[in-house]
Structures are given as C-alpha cells and as structure tokens.
Design an enzyme around this catalytic site. Structure first.
Site, mmCIF file in Angstrom:
data_model
loop_
_atom_site.group_PDB
_atom_site.id
_atom_site.type_symbol
_atom_site.label_atom_id
_atom_site.label_comp_id
_atom_site.label_asym_id
_atom_site.label_seq_id
_atom_site.Cartn_x
_atom_site.Cartn_y
_atom_site.Cartn_z
ATOM 1 C CB THR A 155 5.536 54.401 46.876
ATOM 2 O OG1 THR A 155 6.427 54.956 45.919
ATOM 3 C CG2 THR A 155 4.104 54.568 46.420
ATOM 4 C CE LYS A 181 5.185 57.775 44.812
ATOM 5 N NZ LYS A 181 5.988 57.119 43.744
ATOM 6 C CB THR A 192 8.781 62.740 37.744
ATOM 7 O OG1 THR A 192 9.399 61.652 38.411
ATOM 8 C CG2 THR A 192 7.973 63.533 38.739
ATOM 9 C CD GLU A 279 13.495 52.401 43.854
ATOM 10 O OE1 GLU A 279 12.345 52.232 44.269
ATOM 11 O OE2 GLU A 279 13.980 51.753 42.916
ATOM 12 C CG ASN A 402 14.485 48.264 42.657
ATOM 13 O OD1 ASN A 402 13.276 48.442 42.740
ATOM 14 N ND2 ASN A 402 15.348 49.256 42.582
ATOM 15 C CB SER A 407 6.735 43.941 46.605
ATOM 16 O OG SER A 407 6.657 43.408 45.310
#
Lengths: 407, 407
Positions: A155, A181, A192, A279, A402, A407
């Site tokens: 993603t 991922k 995870t 991130e 974030n 989104s």
C-alpha cells in the site's frame, strides 16, 4: 512517494516447489498496478498463522482464525487498497464470497483458502471486483514471481520487501521465502501488517505453528513504527512439503532445529524490513535492554523507549538526548532503579550510576547518530532479563504522509 | 516560538492573602528572562501534592515526596531551564542546598520548603546559580504577581497558563488560583509537568490531599500531548488559611463540597491549558468514551485514542478518519465489541453496528474538524463506564520543536 533511504535491494529468491502466484488489477483504488494476489499451494500444504490482537479485527482475520486450526491450505488471496475492516456484514460476506470463488477455481474446500486485505478501514470490499480479481489472477497463475507479489500486496510501502533463508534437513536443502508489507499502523501484537512465508519443508501443522509462534515473538512482535496496532495484522506461513524429507513433527526430530532457526532468521529479516520502510523513516533504531528483572519486563521497557515520540524525534534530529531515554525507562512502569541505569549510544557509554559519565565526549555519539543505523543499549542492572526491538525515527515525513495527504 | 493558536487570554487573578512571590534571573540557560520563582507562604499554610509515577524521578520530586506527609509549607522554589533529573548525588545535593537556603531566608525548617525544577535532563543544577537565584528572588518578594510567576516557571511554553475559581465557605469567599507549565513530555501519571495552586481556604492537610487526589484523577491525569511522561511532574496545592472560615477537616463539613468542586474546576482549566499549549498543537481534541465495562476501562480506551499518532495526524489534516478510531479502540486491550461500537465526530454519528452509518454525510464532520476544538465520542455499548480526556493534534510543529531544534 520517494523510496525509503533505508531500503535494501530486493534479494534473489529461488522458486518454491508447490507455490504458484498470479496477480490481477482491479480498481479498489485509482491504482493502475496489480492489487490482487492469488497463491496456489500444492495439495498437502501445511499452514501456520498468527493474527492481530486487536479487539476490532477485520473479517479476513476472523476467517483466518477459524481456518487455522485445520492446518491445511490450498490457496491464499490478498487484496491491497481496501482492508475490509469495520465493514459489518457486507464486508464479511464479501470476504467469504471471495474465498469461495478461490476454492471453486482451485478445486478445494473454502476452509483451505486463507484471506488477507490491507488498506482503508470502513469500506466493504466490493464483491464484484473481488471476484473479478480472483478470476483474473487465477488465469495468470504461474506468471508472477515473489517480486510481483510484493508489489501487489503493498500500500504505502516505498520498496518491495522480501527475504530468504534455508536449512539442511535430512540431506535435503529446504528454502524459505517471505514477503511482507508495511508501513504505518505498525506495532504488531502477533504479527505485522501482512507477512507471507513459503517453504518446501515437510512439517506437521502443530510443529509449524509452534515454530512460527516462537519466531514471531522475537521478530514481528519486536517492531514498532508508530505504536498503532492494525486491525488486519496477519502472518501466514505455508509449507508445501515438496522438499520430500522425512516429516518433522517434533522439535526433537533431526533438522527441526535448523528449520526453526531458518524461520526465525527469515522473520527477523522481514520484520526489520518493515521498520526500514516505516512511514517517514530516515534512521533504523535498534533498542537493546539488558539487566531487567525478566525478559518480559525488558521487552516492555524496550517498547516504551521505541515508542517515545520525544526520543524518536531527537534521533531524527541527530540529538544524543539520553535524558529522553531516562524518561522512557521511567514511564514504562517496570522495575528500574535510576542509580543503576546505564545507557549507550552505539558503543559509547553515555550515562551510568544516575548521571552522565565523567568526561562525556559527545563526538563519537554524534558520529554514530549521523549514520542510518542507530544502536541504543540500556542496562537496568537488576537481573538477567533482555530484549531487542526495532523502530525508526519520527520525522516530518510521517506527519506529511498521515496528515497532509487526505485519502 | 509562535504563540499557540489555541492560547487563551490570561485571566484576572485576585491576590491570595498569605502568598508572596519573587522571581529572579540566573543563567541556567542563555535566557535573559526570569527563571527562578520563590513563593513565600504564610505561617500555617497547608500543602497537598502529587508527583510523577516515573521510576526515574528528579531529586526535587523525591524531596517533595519526603516532605508532603508533614502537610505544612512555608516556601516553594521553582527552577526553569534545568530539570536536575538524572544527575546523581550532585543534583540531589544542589536541590537540598537550595531548599536550605530558602529555609534560611524565610526563617523556617527546610522540610517546609518544596522544590520543583523543569528543563533539560542530566545536567546537575549549578548550586551557585541556584543559591544566587534564591537570594535575588527573596530580595524581590512581593514584587511579582501570578503572571510573572507563570513566565518564570515556563520552558517551551508559548503562553502563560493560569486559572482561577472560588467557593463560598461559611460565609467567606475563598479564592483558588493556579499556574501551570507544559508543554511537551506530557502524559502525566499523577500530575502534569509543573502545576502550583494557591488558596486562602482553611483546610486540614489530610482533606486537602484527598481533594487534590480526586481532582487530579479526572483532570491532570486525563491529558496527553505525546504519551511521554516526565521525570519531574509535580502538582502542589497550598492553602494559606487566610480566609479565616472554620477549618474543613472532612468532606462532611459544610463548604467542603464547594471547595472540592472549585479545586476540580481549577485543575480542569489548568489541565486543558497544558494541552492548548502542547508542542505543535493546532487543535484541542476532547475524547469521550462511554459504554465501557467500567470507568478505568473507559479511561484506558480514551487514552489509547488520544495517544494514537495516526489519529492525531489525521485530525491535524482535517481528515475524518474514523477507521483510525476503530484501530485505537481495538489496540487498547480493553473489552470492546466491534459490532457494538459507535463513533461521533462533534455531534455527527459516523459509525455504528460494525460499520459506517447508512447515508453518511461527511460535510458536517469536515466542518467540525475545520474548527480549533474537536470532540470525539466513542460508545462501546457494553456497560456504564465513562471517561473524558484531552489531547492535541500531532503536527509538523511537534517534529520541528523536538527534532529540528538541537538543544
């Protein structure tokens, strides 16, 4: 999205006999890349798995939990771009319909089809797209390799993450490949985000589950990007049995140690890759705690350090702010004695006996913090407990990903 | 440093009889402003206090803990710019020497002098500066007001934070004034960074401590800026007795309810001011959890939400990302049922019964998130437990303050 500065090259991965992969593109999001991944597993494949401890898991996680006790797998279906979490009955039905379609295509029972989805929470998986994805990926089985699968399950990942290891068992070389991922909402409490492991080893379901549980405890369960635990965390490990050695059914069987070690090594590689793609990550941070009253206490102190926003921002800024380490030890709620504590950055002892070391020279510490891999060691001076966890720094990149992006 | 956009005007504060304040400037840092605050308290002043739960507290915190059981205070000394935490024997001796100097100047026993220090961890308080600060501040006793004290106790605070409340007790109006500092390393586990409360009420030490403990439980212990708990958190409340009403010694005494309510109101105001000055804060977030199995469970779920970096960055970005609320509920480890959960942003019901509400209209939610004060309500649908906590959003400002600036 720029590739993480901590990215590693994609490793050479040998094929695993009994594993065939196909990917497909359906518009869960406005992506043009493939986002559905189907894996066909040979008859007799054994499966082990661990899922999130979240009290609000996705239907895919619930389905995995239902099917794992059977210990047998023929198929894996993964959707990226939609986690299908918190979607009520519609989401549950979509996940079941997709698994049923996979079962139909592979000619097996649906309870041997494992599902995982990752992406936005709260939007039911569109069932028509999910079924079309299965059909398309099935038609392309065998055309995708592990690299393609890595891309297809990702993603916000900035680079494809995979690892390999191997073991000699009864004269046969067995191979273990894993793909994983990330890369936000990472504080796994069993696994995870999504990790899939494939091997040709011959192993009983119970032993394979035991090995996976042990491996995850010191790897996937020892990483954190942002202290936020996903609703979808899943690690599934598939053993096709194609290597043909004598079945391993107990840790006393010859070769079981080697397989367990290879699995743990693989999981450690994969877990650290997730942090490397955390991130906004600019630095990989390894936190080691020793001298705790026991290993569990050491783990909780290490995670308190690894989850401290103040420490993670300090390291982002190259600031050897060991006071923030003291703070994070202090807030962990675990037995600790200020005057027994010692702290190292890299190989340099910074603080001990309740204060900074005499003649402390920050130069070697600053040099260590300039690098991409930071090691932080805390000794509590109380007992034999130890733990090691991995995290990344907290940077403007995390905020941008974030907050600035809607989104 | 820019003033927080969430700053409130400084309130009008009446003087408190029996409280005299003096401030001083000494170079703990390269500040030119005052950073030493001395408060002289009238003979007979009663003190209550709560300190950090950190396992690595500062010597000032340890000294407060030692002296609080005595229940009597004549002086308070506060240093800003150096927390004196994790400084070993040198720091302990400096704190003791400074308290002794205050006792000498005020003509009282050192066990009636309370100390607090805030600032960088790991540098022993320079004893010569600490003593000079006492002498200078003592010479200026009575020249400083609460506003000057607010400035003098601050570190990275962007605005002075104070509040006032009052109560009628036995025909006398008693006044409560409080001052507080933040503004990072805020996840108090007994108190916030530093908070000082002054009143002229007449109250026994035991009852005053009981009232403070109750007030802090729902105020200072319900805020978080960054989940990091300080080594120096201290709240001290001083009652000079100058109001002259009959001594309150039990919650059954007439007026005790009123004083407790005024104290709780004051603490709530002060606690929220700390969040309003949270590092990088652009929005104040109030998180209410209802329907938990009990109040403790509700508090833990609320803090899980309030500490989630993903939720806090989403709100910074004006993103009504309720999936991240589901995630934060799920990871809290408390009893929760996905399909009983409901979530509101402001007054708008967003999700219930395991999914988004039918016909969900994001427009009113987006409008609410555009404001500076965001309310988030989660009902778990399980029982009578409820809690309310306050936090702020997580922004580039937080990263800049803690990473880009190297102290």
């Amino acid at each position: 999205m720029d590739i993480s500065p901590l990215a590693l090259p994609f490793p050479a991965l040998a094929p695993i006999a009994g594993v065939r992969i196909g990917t497909a593109s359906v518009p869960y999001k406005r992506w043009t890349r493939d986002c559905v991944t189907l894996v066909e597993l040979a008859e007799g494949t054994v499966v082990a798995g661990l899922t999130t401890q979240s009290k609000c898991p996705s239907p895919e996680v619930e389905l995995c939990r239902t099917k794992l006790p059977g210990g047998q797998a023929r198929g894996l279906i993964v959707n990226a771009g939609n986690s299908n979490a918190f979607t009520g009955m519609a989401g549950r039905q979509a996940a079941e319909a997709q698994a049923a379609r996979v079962a139909e295509r592979l000619g097996c029972s649906a309870d041997r089809v494992f599902s995982a989805s990752t992406g936005v929470i709260g939007v039911p998986l569109p069932v028509d797209l999910a079924l079309a994805g299965v059909d398309q990926a099935h038609a392309r089985l065998g055309q995708a390799d592990f690299l393609a699968a890595c891309h297809s399950i990702g993603t916000t990942d900035t680079f494809p993450k995979a690892a390999t290891s191997s073991a000699m068992i009864g004269g046969a070389r067995v191979t273990l490949n894993g793909i994983v991922k990330g890369s936000g909402m990472i504080a796994p409490d069993m696994a995870t985000m999504l990790g899939f492991i494939f091997t040709d080893a011959v192993v009983s379901p119970a032993l394979w589950q035991q090995m996976l549980r042990a491996a995850v405890a010191t790897t996937f369960n020892c990483i954190t990007v942002d202290s936020d635990t996903s609703t979808s965390d899943t690690v599934l490990a598939f053993a096709t049995g194609a290597a043909g050695h004598a079945m391993l059914a107990s840790m006393d069987d010859p070769g079981a140690d080697a397989l367990a070690a290879a699995l743990a090594d693989l999981c450690r590689q994969l877990a650290i890759l997730v942090v490397r793609d955390g991130e906004g990550a600019q630095k990989l941070i390894e936190v080691t705690v020793t001298g705790a009253v026991d290993d569990g206490s050491a783990h909780r102190v290490a995670m308190s350090i690894a989850n401290s926003p103040l420490l993670k921002t300090a390291i982002a800024g190259g600031d050897a702010n060991w006071g923030r380490v003291v703070m994070a030890v202090g807030k962990a709620g675990e037995p600790a004695e200020r005057d027994l504590l010692s702290i190292r950055f890299g190989d340099t002892l910074v603080a001990q006996a309740g204060g900074v070391v005499p003649g402390y020279d920050e130069a070697p510490v600053a040099a260590h913090l300039d690098g991409q891999e930071v090691r932080l060691t805390v000794d509590l001076g109380l007992g034999p407990g130890r733990a090691r966890v991995w995290t990344c720094d907290l940077t403007h990149g995390y905020i941008s990903i974030n907050a600035d992006y809607r989104s």
